[in-house]
Design a protein around this motif. Structure first.
Motif, short mmCIF file in Angstrom:
data_model
loop_
_atom_site.label_atom_id
_atom_site.label_comp_id
_atom_site.label_asym_id
_atom_site.label_seq_id
_atom_site.Cartn_x
_atom_site.Cartn_y
_atom_site.Cartn_z
N VAL A 292 -8.00 4.22 3.50
CA VAL A 292 -6.56 4.41 4.06
C VAL A 292 -6.00 2.72 3.93
CG1 VAL A 292 -5.02 4.81 5.74
CG2 VAL A 292 -6.84 6.51 5.26
N HIS A 293 -7.04 1.94 4.54
CA HIS A 293 -6.48 0.59 4.56
C HIS A 293 -6.50 -0.03 3.43
CE1 HIS A 293 -6.26 -0.43 9.03
NE2 HIS A 293 -6.97 0.39 9.16
N TYR A 294 -7.46 0.21 2.36
CA TYR A 294 -7.52 -0.26 0.95
C TYR A 294 -6.31 0.21 0.27
CZ TYR A 294 -9.31 -1.44 -3.47
OH TYR A 294 -9.45 -2.21 -4.75
N LEU A 295 -6.00 1.43 0.46
CA LEU A 295 -4.85 1.89 -0.43
C LEU A 295 -3.53 1.03 0.15
CD1 LEU A 295 -5.54 5.81 -0.34
CD2 LEU A 295 -5.39 4.57 -2.21
N ARG A 296 -3.43 0.91 1.31
CA ARG A 296 -2.32 0.08 2.00
C ARG A 296 -2.21 -1.29 1.27
NH1 ARG A 296 0.51 3.03 6.26
NH2 ARG A 296 1.29 1.07 6.74
N GLU A 297 -3.35 -1.88 1.45
CA GLU A 297 -3.26 -3.22 1.05
C GLU A 297 -3.15 -3.51 -0.49
OE1 GLU A 297 -7.01 -4.89 2.93
OE2 GLU A 297 -6.23 -4.66 5.02
N ARG A 298 -3.90 -2.72 -1.23
CA ARG A 298 -3.94 -2.98 -2.74
C ARG A 298 -2.83 -2.34 -3.30
NH1 ARG A 298 -7.86 -3.23 -6.67
NH2 ARG A 298 -6.90 -3.64 -8.54
N TRP A 299 -2.19 -1.13 -3.07
CA TRP A 299 -1.30 -0.46 -3.79
C TRP A 299 -0.10 -0.20 -2.92
CZ3 TRP A 299 -6.40 1.33 -4.99
CH2 TRP A 299 -6.98 0.87 -6.41
N ASN A 300 -0.05 -0.51 -1.45
CA ASN A 300 1.08 -0.27 -0.84
C ASN A 300 1.38 1.21 -0.64
OD1 ASN A 300 1.61 -2.86 -0.57
ND2 ASN A 300 2.99 -2.89 -2.30
N TYR A 301 0.05 1.99 -0.68
CA TYR A 301 0.13 3.42 -0.73
C TYR A 301 -0.42 3.90 0.68
CZ TYR A 301 -0.76 8.33 -2.31
OH TYR A 301 -0.64 9.63 -2.34
N CYS A 302 0.62 4.69 1.18
CA CYS A 302 0.29 5.49 2.52
C CYS A 302 -0.62 6.96 2.02
CB CYS A 302 1.47 5.65 3.60
SG CYS A 302 1.05 6.26 4.96
N PHE A 303 -1.63 7.01 2.69
CA PHE A 303 -2.46 8.07 2.24
C PHE A 303 -1.72 9.41 3.11
CE2 PHE A 303 -5.76 11.30 3.31
CZ PHE A 303 -6.11 11.58 1.95
N TRP A 304 -1.43 9.12 4.34
CA TRP A 304 -0.66 10.31 5.12
C TRP A 304 0.53 10.53 4.76
CZ3 TRP A 304 -4.88 11.63 7.12
CH2 TRP A 304 -5.70 10.71 7.54
N CYS A 305 1.52 9.47 4.26
CA CYS A 305 2.78 9.83 3.64
C CYS A 305 2.92 10.40 2.23
CB CYS A 305 3.55 8.56 3.55
SG CYS A 305 4.11 8.12 5.40
N LYS A 306 1.57 10.03 1.69
CA LYS A 306 1.39 10.69 -0.14
C LYS A 306 2.51 9.77 -0.76
CE LYS A 306 -1.54 13.27 1.65
NZ LYS A 306 -3.07 12.89 1.43
N PHE A 307 2.92 8.57 -0.46
CA PHE A 307 4.10 7.75 -1.16
C PHE A 307 3.40 6.45 -1.33
CE2 PHE A 307 7.93 5.52 -0.94
CZ PHE A 307 8.41 6.08 -2.33
N LYS A 308 3.95 5.98 -2.39
CA LYS A 308 3.42 4.56 -2.88
C LYS A 308 4.75 3.73 -2.55
CE LYS A 308 1.64 1.49 -6.56
NZ LYS A 308 1.10 1.51 -8.04
N TYR A 309 4.87 2.82 -1.72
CA TYR A 309 6.01 1.90 -1.21
C TYR A 309 6.34 1.13 -2.18
CZ TYR A 309 6.16 4.75 3.13
OH TYR A 309 6.46 5.58 3.72
#
Length: 326
Positions: A292-309
């Motif tokens: 989850v942290h890697y998704l947020r830091e690398r692609w600004n993607y929230c796994f729980w929101c299912k959305f790429k900011y």
């Protein structure tokens, strides 16, 4: 002619035979014959001479015992009473010296009561039975307590296993998201000077894949290899191994596992991978947190929101954990 004395005359006047009552004499006993008398005497002698049964003797003994127990007085004809009388004992008085003269005479005025035992067990048998019964009750209570604890632990363990299984599914989902986002990044050319062959996940060495989703790529490659092995085994049983279909296209040969070259991913499936083993040894919650942290830091993607900011601020995301998104 002589006259009666006054006393006799008064007695005659008092006797009233009309009102006199007569007592009935008891009926005379019929006279028995010699034969009847002999039979009666023989019957009485038989009753007297017949030995009593055990039940009759026990009943007589029980009645005597109850009479003695119900009576609080000592038989004056017994030897014990005579011995105590010789020592100065008088009926209704107590023996010995008072143990606590200050609080009054506490001596017994009656003999100590007897308690008859219904069983043939010895002295202390009742205490032993009570001890065994108490131990059995305590053991049963301990078993019940342990059963309740085991049931609670079982439910807690089941709940924990369900939670771990759910989190494991979430971790595999996060791995797929990481792989998809990286493929999209490679396809858009944002990965640098990588060639098309290098960007293809199927041509990339297994250790070249990020360890966060390397297990996903490895498991997919193992499944593909097992499928090819099963297909080759089926073909070896149905046709000769040197048979070649001239009409079969190259793509079909590759798909069916009859290609001449082996992919690099298949080559290093059985090699040791300490980095992957170390990652797999982590708790499921820890692996999910890292993904989850890697998704947020690398692609600004929230796994729980299912959305790429669009930026790192990720404005609108409630937080990092699943509880923040409830």
């Amino acid at each position: 002619m002589t006259s009666k004395p006054p006393a006799a005359a008064a007695a005659d006047e008092d006797d009233d035979y009309m009102n006199m009552t007569f007592e009935e004499t008891p009926a005379s006993r019929p006279k028995e014959t010699l034969t009847q008398r002999k039979k009666r005497l023989a019957r009485e002698a038989e009753i007297k001479g017949r030995p009593k049964s055990k039940a009759e003797l026990a009943e007589e003994e029980r009645k005597k015992r109850e009479e003695a127990l119900n009576s609080t007085t000592i038989d004056t004809s017994s030897k014990g009473f005579k011995m105590m009388a010789a020592l100065g004992y008088k009926p209704g008085s107590a023996l010995g010296v008072s143990r606590d003269p200050k609080n009054g005479d506490d001596r017994l005025l009656e003999p100590i009561g007897l308690e008859m035992r219904d069983t043939r067990s010895g002295i202390g048998a009742d205490a032993e039975k009570k001890r065994k019964f108490r131990e059995e009750v305590e053991a049963q209570q301990e078993v019940d307590k342990k059963r309740k604890v085991d049931a609670g632990e079982f439910r807690e363990r089941q709940q924990k296993e369900r939670e771990e299984k759910r989190m494991e599914g979430q971790a595999w989902g996060a791995m797929k998201v990481c792989e998809r986002l990286e493929e999209e990044e490679d396809a858009s050319g944002s990965a640098g000077d990588l060639t098309d062959a290098a960007r293809r996940p199927t041509s990339r060495p297994l250790k070249g894949v990020n360890v966060l989703w390397r297990a996903l790529v490895k498991q997919r490659a193992i499944n593909e290899r097992d499928r090819r092995i099963r297909y080759d085994l089926h073909q070896s049983l149905s046709r000769r191994p040197d048979y070649t279909d001239p009409d079969e296209e190259d793509e079909d040969k590759i798909a069916l596992g009859r290609k001449t070259e082996t992919e690099e991913v298949d080559v290093d499936l059985d090699e040791e991978d300490e980095e992957l083993d170390e990652f797999e040894a982590l708790e499921v919650s820890e692996k999910l947190t890292r993904l989850v942290h890697y998704l947020r830091e690398r692609w600004n993607y929230c796994f729980w929101c299912k959305f790429k900011y669009p930026d790192k601020e990720m404005e609108g995301c409630p937080g990092l954990t699943e509880e923040d998104h409830d």
